[in-house]
Design a protein around this motif. Structure first.
Motif, short mmCIF file in Angstrom:
data_model
loop_
_atom_site.label_atom_id
_atom_site.label_comp_id
_atom_site.label_asym_id
_atom_site.label_seq_id
_atom_site.Cartn_x
_atom_site.Cartn_y
_atom_site.Cartn_z
N ALA A 1 -36.56 0.89 9.51
CA ALA A 1 -35.20 1.40 9.72
C ALA A 1 -34.78 2.09 8.43
CB ALA A 1 -34.25 0.26 10.06
N ASP A 2 -33.82 2.99 8.57
CA ASP A 2 -33.28 3.71 7.41
C ASP A 2 -32.14 2.86 6.84
OD1 ASP A 2 -32.37 5.49 5.54
OD2 ASP A 2 -31.95 7.11 6.97
N ILE A 3 -32.52 1.93 5.98
CA ILE A 3 -31.56 0.94 5.47
C ILE A 3 -30.73 1.57 4.35
CG2 ILE A 3 -31.35 -1.28 4.25
CD1 ILE A 3 -33.86 -2.18 5.83
N VAL A 4 -29.41 1.44 4.47
CA VAL A 4 -28.52 2.04 3.47
C VAL A 4 -27.87 1.01 2.55
CG1 VAL A 4 -28.06 4.10 4.85
CG2 VAL A 4 -26.55 2.15 5.07
N ARG A 5 -27.75 -0.23 3.02
CA ARG A 5 -27.17 -1.29 2.18
C ARG A 5 -27.76 -2.63 2.61
NH1 ARG A 5 -22.47 -0.42 -0.76
NH2 ARG A 5 -21.98 -2.63 -0.77
N GLU A 6 -27.76 -3.54 1.64
CA GLU A 6 -28.16 -4.91 1.94
C GLU A 6 -27.29 -5.83 1.10
OE1 GLU A 6 -32.35 -5.80 1.56
OE2 GLU A 6 -32.04 -7.85 2.28
N SER A 7 -26.90 -6.96 1.68
CA SER A 7 -26.18 -7.99 0.94
C SER A 7 -26.80 -9.33 1.29
CB SER A 7 -24.68 -7.97 1.29
OG SER A 7 -24.46 -8.49 2.60
N GLU A 8 -26.26 -10.39 0.72
CA GLU A 8 -26.81 -11.72 0.99
C GLU A 8 -26.88 -11.99 2.50
OE1 GLU A 8 -24.42 -14.87 -0.62
OE2 GLU A 8 -25.65 -16.46 0.28
N HIS A 9 -25.83 -11.62 3.21
CA HIS A 9 -25.72 -11.99 4.63
C HIS A 9 -26.02 -10.85 5.59
CE1 HIS A 9 -23.99 -15.91 3.83
NE2 HIS A 9 -23.11 -15.38 3.02
N THR A 10 -26.09 -9.61 5.11
CA THR A 10 -26.13 -8.46 6.02
C THR A 10 -27.16 -7.42 5.59
OG1 THR A 10 -24.49 -7.16 4.80
CG2 THR A 10 -23.63 -8.71 6.44
N VAL B 1 -24.06 -2.16 10.86
CA VAL B 1 -24.07 -3.26 9.90
C VAL B 1 -24.22 -4.56 10.69
CG1 VAL B 1 -21.54 -3.22 9.72
CG2 VAL B 1 -22.88 -4.36 7.96
N ILE B 2 -25.22 -5.32 10.31
CA ILE B 2 -25.60 -6.50 11.11
C ILE B 2 -25.78 -7.71 10.20
CG2 ILE B 2 -26.83 -4.90 12.65
CD1 ILE B 2 -29.46 -6.30 11.84
N PRO B 3 -25.54 -8.89 10.76
CA PRO B 3 -25.87 -10.10 10.00
C PRO B 3 -27.38 -10.32 10.01
CG PRO B 3 -25.14 -10.70 12.19
CD PRO B 3 -24.99 -9.20 12.09
N LYS B 4 -27.89 -10.93 8.96
CA LYS B 4 -29.32 -11.25 8.94
C LYS B 4 -29.64 -12.34 9.95
CE LYS B 4 -30.17 -9.76 4.20
NZ LYS B 4 -30.41 -10.15 2.79
N ARG B 5 -28.71 -13.23 10.19
CA ARG B 5 -28.97 -14.28 11.18
C ARG B 5 -28.74 -13.73 12.59
NH1 ARG B 5 -25.61 -19.40 10.67
NH2 ARG B 5 -26.14 -19.74 12.83
N HIS B 6 -29.44 -14.28 13.53
CA HIS B 6 -29.29 -13.83 14.91
C HIS B 6 -28.10 -14.52 15.56
CE1 HIS B 6 -30.46 -12.22 18.83
NE2 HIS B 6 -29.99 -13.37 19.29
N GLU B 7 -27.10 -13.74 15.90
CA GLU B 7 -25.99 -14.18 16.75
C GLU B 7 -25.74 -13.03 17.72
OE1 GLU B 7 -24.59 -17.08 16.94
OE2 GLU B 7 -25.44 -17.96 15.12
N ALA C 1 -20.60 -14.87 6.81
CA ALA C 1 -21.37 -13.69 7.21
C ALA C 1 -20.49 -12.69 7.95
CB ALA C 1 -22.55 -14.10 8.09
N ALA C 2 -19.57 -13.19 8.77
CA ALA C 2 -18.65 -12.29 9.49
C ALA C 2 -17.76 -11.53 8.50
CB ALA C 2 -17.82 -13.09 10.49
N GLY D 1 -21.91 -4.08 14.00
CA GLY D 1 -20.75 -3.21 13.97
C GLY D 1 -21.21 -1.78 13.76
N HIS D 2 -20.68 -0.88 14.60
CA HIS D 2 -20.95 0.55 14.40
C HIS D 2 -19.92 1.08 13.41
CE1 HIS D 2 -23.41 1.22 18.21
NE2 HIS D 2 -22.80 0.09 18.53
N VAL D 3 -20.36 1.59 12.28
CA VAL D 3 -19.47 2.27 11.35
C VAL D 3 -19.61 3.77 11.61
CG1 VAL D 3 -18.88 2.67 8.94
CG2 VAL D 3 -19.82 0.45 9.63
N LEU D 4 -18.54 4.35 12.14
CA LEU D 4 -18.53 5.76 12.52
C LEU D 4 -17.54 6.49 11.62
CD1 LEU D 4 -18.31 4.86 16.25
CD2 LEU D 4 -20.19 6.22 15.34
N ALA D 5 -17.99 7.60 11.03
CA ALA D 5 -17.11 8.34 10.13
C ALA D 5 -17.62 9.77 10.00
CB ALA D 5 -17.08 7.66 8.76
N GLY D 6 -16.77 10.62 9.43
CA GLY D 6 -17.19 11.98 9.13
C GLY D 6 -16.75 13.00 10.15
#
Ligand code: AMP
Ligand code: ZN
Length: 116
Positions: free
Chosen positions: A20-29, A45-51, A64-65, A103-108
């Protein structure tokens, strides 16, 4: 403990098994570009855990939320002027097709209301 689903497309992206074309990563996402972009910026933007959806995530892992919301704003700040739409299609009738919270982040571009 992080939960995963071996049959889930987005869990496979989290694991690095599907590119995937990953643009950001954090502890939870993690956040990556949608393969079928609907705006100049269209990042998931997605959580690393499956929900399966944002409500389940908020109940199971509030940190995480919250992190997901922070990451959405950071993406919009990085890629544009901070104006964005954050969409959680939740349930098949709402056009959810991947049942790993995202979550879909839509902009531009300018957007109409109500959504279709
Ligand atoms: P939804 O319809 O809300 O469940 O959104 C799922 C989104 O995932 C759609 O916008 C798809 O274009 C996107 N998608 C599906 N497979 C991939 C993939 N391998 N990499 C990036 N985005 C994807
Ligand atoms: Zn998953």
């Amino acid at each position: 403990m992080t939960s995963t689903d071996p049959d889930c497309l987005f869990c496979k992206i989290v694991a690095g098994d599907i590119p995937a074309d990953i643009v950001r990563e954090s502890e939870h996402t993690i956040a990556f570009r949608d393969i079928n972009a609907q705006a100049p910026t269209h990042v998931l933007v997605i959580p690393k855990r499956h929900e399966p959806d944002i409500g389940s995530l908020a109940a199971a892992d509030p940190d995480a939320a919250l992190a997901l919301l922070h990451e959405a704003r950071a993406i919009a700040d990085t890629e544009g002027n901070g104006t964005y739409r954050l969409v959680f299609n939740t349930g098949a009738d709402a056009n959810q097709t991947v049942f790993h919270c995202h979550g879909h982040v839509l902009a531009g571009r300018s957007m109409g209301w109500p959504p279709g």
